[in-house]
Each structure stands twice: as C-alpha cells, then as structure tokens.
Design an enzyme around this catalytic site. Structure first.
Site, short mmCIF file in Angstrom:
data_model
loop_
_atom_site.label_atom_id
_atom_site.label_comp_id
_atom_site.label_asym_id
_atom_site.label_seq_id
_atom_site.Cartn_x
_atom_site.Cartn_y
_atom_site.Cartn_z
N GLU A 1 92.78 26.09 -18.99
CA GLU A 1 93.15 24.73 -19.41
C GLU A 1 91.93 23.91 -19.83
O GLU A 1 91.94 23.27 -20.89
CB GLU A 1 93.87 24.02 -18.26
CG GLU A 1 94.19 22.56 -18.60
CD GLU A 1 94.92 21.82 -17.52
OE1 GLU A 1 95.09 22.37 -16.40
OE2 GLU A 1 95.36 20.70 -17.78
N ASP B 1 95.26 27.81 -14.86
CA ASP B 1 95.26 26.37 -14.60
C ASP B 1 94.49 26.18 -13.30
O ASP B 1 95.00 26.49 -12.23
CB ASP B 1 96.71 25.85 -14.46
CG ASP B 1 96.75 24.32 -14.46
OD1 ASP B 1 97.81 23.76 -14.75
OD2 ASP B 1 95.72 23.71 -14.16
N ILE C 1 93.43 23.55 -11.55
CA ILE C 1 94.15 22.66 -10.64
C ILE C 1 95.41 22.21 -11.36
O ILE C 1 95.32 21.51 -12.38
CB ILE C 1 93.34 21.40 -10.25
CG1 ILE C 1 92.01 21.75 -9.58
CG2 ILE C 1 94.19 20.52 -9.30
CD1 ILE C 1 91.18 20.54 -9.15
N ASP C 2 96.56 22.64 -10.86
CA ASP C 2 97.81 22.13 -11.42
C ASP C 2 98.26 21.01 -10.48
O ASP C 2 98.53 21.25 -9.31
CB ASP C 2 98.86 23.24 -11.51
CG ASP C 2 100.04 22.75 -12.33
OD1 ASP C 2 99.80 22.20 -13.41
OD2 ASP C 2 101.18 22.88 -11.88
N THR D 1 96.48 17.73 -11.19
CA THR D 1 95.19 17.01 -11.13
C THR D 1 95.38 15.53 -10.81
O THR D 1 94.59 14.95 -10.06
CB THR D 1 94.43 17.16 -12.46
OG1 THR D 1 94.12 18.54 -12.64
CG2 THR D 1 93.15 16.36 -12.47
N ASP E 1 100.54 26.32 -17.25
CA ASP E 1 101.46 25.88 -16.19
C ASP E 1 102.53 26.93 -15.91
O ASP E 1 103.10 26.98 -14.83
CB ASP E 1 102.16 24.59 -16.61
CG ASP E 1 101.21 23.41 -16.73
OD1 ASP E 1 101.27 22.69 -17.74
OD2 ASP E 1 100.40 23.22 -15.80
O1 LIG Z 1 97.06 18.77 -15.89
P1 LIG Z 1 97.66 19.54 -14.77
O2 LIG Z 1 97.53 18.84 -13.48
O3 LIG Z 1 97.18 20.96 -14.77
O4 LIG Z 1 99.24 19.68 -15.11
C1 LIG Z 1 100.15 18.75 -14.60
C2 LIG Z 1 101.52 19.38 -14.43
O5 LIG Z 1 101.44 20.71 -14.11
C3 LIG Z 1 102.36 19.37 -15.66
O6 LIG Z 1 103.71 19.60 -15.26
C4 LIG Z 1 102.38 18.10 -16.38
O7 LIG Z 1 103.11 18.24 -17.56
C5 LIG Z 1 100.97 17.75 -16.72
O8 LIG Z 1 101.00 16.52 -17.45
C6 LIG Z 1 100.18 17.54 -15.50
O9 LIG Z 1 98.90 17.22 -15.94
MG MG Z 2 98.94 22.07 -15.20
MG MG Z 3 95.37 21.67 -14.59
#
Ligand SMILES: O=P(O)(O)O[C@@H]1[C@H](O)[C@@H](O)[C@H](O)[C@@H](O)[C@@H]1O
Ligand code: MG
Ligand code: MG
Length: 294
Positions: free
Chosen positions: A78, A98, A100-101, A103, A228
């Site tokens: 990412e 990803d 950190i999913d 963030t 994701d």
């Molecule tokens: O940006 P990250 O934290 O990797 O992704 C998050 C969520 O996984 C995702 O569902 C959402 O669409 C995204 O905006 C959010 O940043």
């Molecule tokens: Mg994410």
């Molecule tokens: Mg992320």
C-alpha cells in the site's frame, strides 16, 4: 514430480505461508507497541486517508524480510504504491501487503488494527495471513487447505436471508459529498430491506475475517484496495464463504469494490440493493481521476 533436490509446489507454498506468518507476528508486535505512542501523521488521497511512519516501517520490514527469503518474488505494498510504485499483477509470485489496515484507528489509538499479507502466483491468490494485532488473533488461509484463526478452523455463516443479516461495511477515506451521499444511500437501501444491522469497524481486512469466522453474515465496500482484499479473499473462500464483484460477477481484485458473504444467495441479495460508486482502479494507468473517486 520435483526431484529430491527441488521442493514440491506444496512444500514451497507451505514455506511461503510460514514466512508470511513469522513476519506478520513481528509486524503486529511493532504496531501493538506503537498504538498509544506519539505519531507523525501524513495524508494521502484525502484529509482522512492517513499514513504514519509505522505503516512505512512495517511495510519495509515485510518487503525486506520476504525479498531476502524469496529474491524472485514481487511486491505490491500500500505505501510503496502511494510513493509511486505501479500496482500491476504479473504471473510472478507477488506479495500484496497492507502493513496497517485501520490506520485511522491506529492514529487514534483505537485497538482495531491488522496486518494483511496475501500471495498471488500466476495471478491466482494462493494464501493469506491477517493478524488482528491487539486481539492477537492470527487468521490464515491457504487455497485447498482451509482457513483458521489461531489454529481453530473457520466456517462462514450459512444465512441466506438478507432480512436476517448482520452486515459490515466501510465508508473509507473519501469525503467528496456526492460520493459520501451515495455510500449512505446504499446503507439506507439495505436497512430498508430490513437487514438486522450494519456495522463499521475501520478495517476491511478485519471485516472480512468476521465474514470468514461466521460472526457476521456479509461485508461490502466501494473504495477499498487490492491490499485490503487479497489475503482475505483466500481466508473467506477457504472458510466456505464467497467474494464477488458488487455487480454480481467474479471478484476483480483491482476494481476497488467487493461483496463478501457466507452464502452466494446472501451476496446476490446485497448486489441487488447496491448502487455503484465509481472509484479509479488500483491498476489504472490513465488519468481518470477527474471523473472517478480516488
Ligand atoms: O488505509 P488503511 O487503513 O489500510 O485502510 C482502511 C480500510 O481498510 C479500508 O476499508 C478503507 O476503505 C480505507 O479508507 C481505510 O484507510
Ligand atoms: Mg487498508
Ligand atoms: Mg493500510
């Protein structure tokens, strides 16, 4: 059949899974320990699309660890893509990461954060690892070998009736008023069915782990990314669930949209209610940003 010196495809995939698990646990510890510390926060596609030095540090750790072990492999991360790397899937073994999913949760110290690492070989998703860092729940799946959470086999929901469904979704980081309205309209349409409920936790990867675990019946989103979904697509599939396109066709990993459910009947009922929200594809090369959400 592999010669005595070569490892079989099965042995290789087992080695890949083991390496992914190991680096995911290491990454999860870094994230857990940094959750409540001071963070340097930057924005990407919108004021709500956040990234921290921990996202970047963890992604570098994962990529350097796996590329040292498997030098011929490729990577889609990412934060590497955010820094300008191309998001193109080839036949080569490709790790889709990803770091950190969730963030935004991480920035606020909200303990709903995950690391997600999927592996594609010849454009087929072969394995996935998602680690809920604070809960210390490790979700794994390998094609044809089942899906597990901390070693416990996962089974998705068998619910086929949308009016009896608990659904997860995410609004993402888009703040364009027209797109936000469309996202809320979709929630309204599902609540009018009426679905039992809709929940938002802030991590698509963890939403999809809930679908695999069967403690929610479905998830849908417009605007998420391939990183994701990649690991979760294997975990949900191996738990007996299904992940399809929001128009009802097969999942398109780069399309920025998905419906996941324990049953195809449930997925199709959700598809019927959804109105599309158009996002630029992860692998798009044209400049379509003027007409599509980023
Ligand atoms: O940006 P990250 O934290 O990797 O992704 C998050 C969520 O996984 C995702 O569902 C959402 O669409 C995204 O905006 C959010 O940043
Ligand atoms: Mg994410
Ligand atoms: Mg992320």
């Amino acid at each position: 059949m592999a010669g005595s010196g070569e490892r079989s495809r099965d042995e290789l995939l087992e080695e890949y899974l083991k390496a992914a698990v190991q680096v995911t646990l290491e990454a999860g510890q870094i994230i857990r320990e940094a959750l409540t510390s001071e963070k340097r926060v930057q924005t990407k596609s919108s004021a709500a699309d956040l990234v921290t030095e921990t996202d970047q540090l963890v992604e570098n750790l994962i990529i350097s660890t796996l590329s040292n072990k498997f030098p011929s492999h490729r990577f889609i991360g990412e934060e590497s893509v955010a820094a300008g790397e191309k998001c193109i899937l080839t036949d080569d073994p490709t790790w889709i990461i990803d770091p950190i999913d969730g963030t935004c949760n991480f920035v606020h110290g909200t303990p709903v954060v995950a690391v997600s690492i999927g592996l594609s070989v010849k454009k087929e998703l072969e394995l996935g690892v998602i680690y809920s860092c604070v809960e210390e729940k490790l979700y794994t799946g390998r094609k044809g070998h089942g899906a597990f959470c901390n070693g416990q086999k996962l089974q998705a929901s068998t619910q086929t009736d949308l009016s009896k469904a608990l659904i997860l979704t995410e609004l993402g980081s888009i703040r364009d008023p027209v797109a936000v309205k469309m996202l809320f309209n979709n929630m309204e349409r599902l609540l009018k069915v009426p679905a039992h409920g809709i929940r938002i936790v802030g991590s698509a990867a963890l939403d999809l782990c809930h679908v695999a675990a069967g403690d929610v019946d479905a998830f849908y989103q417009f605007g998420l990314h391939c990183w994701d979904m990649a690991a979760a697509a294997v975990i949900v599939g191996e738990a007996g669930g299904i992940m399809i396109d929001t128009a009802g066709g097969p999942l398109d990993l780069m399309s920025r949209r998905v419906v996941a459910a324990g049953t195809l009947e449930m997925a199709y009922q959700i598809v019927k209610e959804l109105q599309p929200v158009a996002y630029e594809r992860d692998d798009s090369t044209e400049d379509t940003s003027h007409s599509l959400c980023k």
